[in-house]
Design a protein around this motif. Structure first.
Motif, mmCIF file in Angstrom:
data_model
loop_
_atom_site.group_PDB
_atom_site.id
_atom_site.type_symbol
_atom_site.label_atom_id
_atom_site.label_comp_id
_atom_site.label_asym_id
_atom_site.label_seq_id
_atom_site.Cartn_x
_atom_site.Cartn_y
_atom_site.Cartn_z
ATOM 1 N N GLU A 15 46.646 9.819 -18.182
ATOM 2 C CA GLU A 15 47.942 10.455 -18.400
ATOM 3 C C GLU A 15 48.818 10.351 -17.152
ATOM 4 O OE1 GLU A 15 48.942 14.783 -19.860
ATOM 5 O OE2 GLU A 15 47.213 13.995 -20.972
ATOM 6 N N ARG A 16 48.221 10.657 -15.994
ATOM 7 C CA ARG A 16 48.975 10.575 -14.734
ATOM 8 C C ARG A 16 49.397 9.146 -14.425
ATOM 9 N NH1 ARG A 16 45.277 14.528 -12.677
ATOM 10 N NH2 ARG A 16 43.985 12.886 -11.793
ATOM 11 N N ARG A 17 48.495 8.188 -14.590
ATOM 12 C CA ARG A 17 48.805 6.791 -14.303
ATOM 13 C C ARG A 17 49.912 6.285 -15.223
ATOM 14 N NH1 ARG A 17 48.519 6.253 -9.848
ATOM 15 N NH2 ARG A 17 49.245 4.149 -10.213
ATOM 16 N N ALA A 18 49.853 6.703 -16.494
ATOM 17 C CA ALA A 18 50.874 6.269 -17.454
ATOM 18 C C ALA A 18 52.246 6.767 -17.027
ATOM 19 C CB ALA A 18 50.530 6.772 -18.854
ATOM 20 N N ALA A 19 52.309 7.997 -16.534
ATOM 21 C CA ALA A 19 53.593 8.550 -16.091
ATOM 22 C C ALA A 19 54.121 7.792 -14.886
ATOM 23 C CB ALA A 19 53.432 10.029 -15.757
ATOM 24 N N VAL A 20 53.239 7.471 -13.930
ATOM 25 C CA VAL A 20 53.647 6.733 -12.729
ATOM 26 C C VAL A 20 54.115 5.340 -13.108
ATOM 27 C CG1 VAL A 20 52.790 5.691 -10.594
ATOM 28 C CG2 VAL A 20 52.193 8.039 -11.159
ATOM 29 N N LYS A 22 55.244 4.309 -15.965
ATOM 30 C CA LYS A 22 56.492 4.372 -16.729
ATOM 31 C C LYS A 22 57.683 4.510 -15.786
ATOM 32 C CE LYS A 22 58.805 6.715 -20.506
ATOM 33 N NZ LYS A 22 58.801 7.835 -21.457
ATOM 34 N N ALA A 23 57.527 5.352 -14.763
ATOM 35 C CA ALA A 23 58.600 5.533 -13.782
ATOM 36 C C ALA A 23 58.873 4.233 -13.038
ATOM 37 C CB ALA A 23 58.233 6.640 -12.801
ATOM 38 N N ARG A 24 57.816 3.547 -12.645
ATOM 39 C CA ARG A 24 57.989 2.275 -11.923
ATOM 40 C C ARG A 24 58.676 1.231 -12.806
ATOM 41 N NH1 ARG A 24 52.329 2.549 -9.115
ATOM 42 N NH2 ARG A 24 52.949 3.324 -7.086
ATOM 43 N N GLY A 61 56.022 -4.820 -8.741
ATOM 44 C CA GLY A 61 55.498 -4.458 -10.048
ATOM 45 C C GLY A 61 54.271 -5.270 -10.422
ATOM 46 N N VAL A 62 54.222 -6.512 -9.942
ATOM 47 C CA VAL A 62 53.052 -7.356 -10.189
ATOM 48 C C VAL A 62 51.854 -6.810 -9.422
ATOM 49 C CG1 VAL A 62 52.043 -9.633 -9.822
ATOM 50 C CG2 VAL A 62 54.389 -9.434 -10.632
ATOM 51 N N THR A 63 52.051 -6.479 -8.148
ATOM 52 C CA THR A 63 50.927 -5.997 -7.337
ATOM 53 C C THR A 63 50.420 -4.645 -7.832
ATOM 54 O OG1 THR A 63 52.367 -4.930 -5.706
ATOM 55 C CG2 THR A 63 51.736 -7.201 -5.280
ATOM 56 N N LYS A 64 51.294 -3.871 -8.455
ATOM 57 C CA LYS A 64 50.896 -2.567 -8.976
ATOM 58 C C LYS A 64 50.323 -2.660 -10.393
ATOM 59 C CE LYS A 64 51.935 -0.071 -5.466
ATOM 60 N NZ LYS A 64 50.859 0.615 -4.743
ATOM 61 N N GLY A 65 50.323 -3.870 -10.967
ATOM 62 C CA GLY A 65 49.714 -4.060 -12.270
ATOM 63 C C GLY A 65 50.579 -3.657 -13.444
ATOM 64 N N ILE A 66 51.892 -3.552 -13.217
ATOM 65 C CA ILE A 66 52.786 -3.157 -14.307
ATOM 66 C C ILE A 66 53.200 -4.379 -15.119
ATOM 67 C CG2 ILE A 66 55.015 -2.123 -14.835
ATOM 68 C CD1 ILE A 66 54.647 -0.532 -12.209
ATOM 69 N N PHE A 67 53.466 -5.481 -14.423
ATOM 70 C CA PHE A 67 53.866 -6.727 -15.079
ATOM 71 C C PHE A 67 52.882 -7.832 -14.710
ATOM 72 C CE2 PHE A 67 58.034 -4.592 -14.438
ATOM 73 C CZ PHE A 67 58.366 -4.417 -15.763
#
Length: 87
Positions: A15-20, A22-24, A61-67
């Motif tokens: 839940e916490r990771r999803a919120a972070v 989403k913000a990113r 965003g790539v390094t953080k695993g978002i994209f």
């Protein structure tokens, strides 16, 4: 519903990771929108500056695993081509 303590903890963490994330993702999309608006306005210098600012954000965003890496590479490449096409 999670029954074990471990599963409950993972649910909280997810839940916490999803919120972070989403913000990113929202933040990165804001920078992409600024590039799109600059391209639409036809101002090449503004578009180039906006792209210059957005590019590191996308890579982060790539390094953080978002994209995915290739997704960002494709977006940057296409945006760069559109900025150069403004004449």
């Amino acid at each position: 519903m999670a029954n074990t303590p471990q599963a409950k903890k993972r649910a909280r963490q997810n839940e916490r990771r999803a919120a972070v994330n989403k913000a990113r993702r929202t933040n990165i999309r804001t920078f992409l929108r600024r590039v799109e608006e600059a391209i639409a306005s036809g101002d090449q210098t503004a578009a180039a500056e906006a792209l210059k600012v957005a590019q590191p954000k996308l890579m982060r965003g790539v390094t953080k695993g978002i994209f995915h890496k290739n997704t960002v590479a494709r977006k940057v490449s296409r945006l760069n081509a559109r900025v150069k096409a403004i004449a």
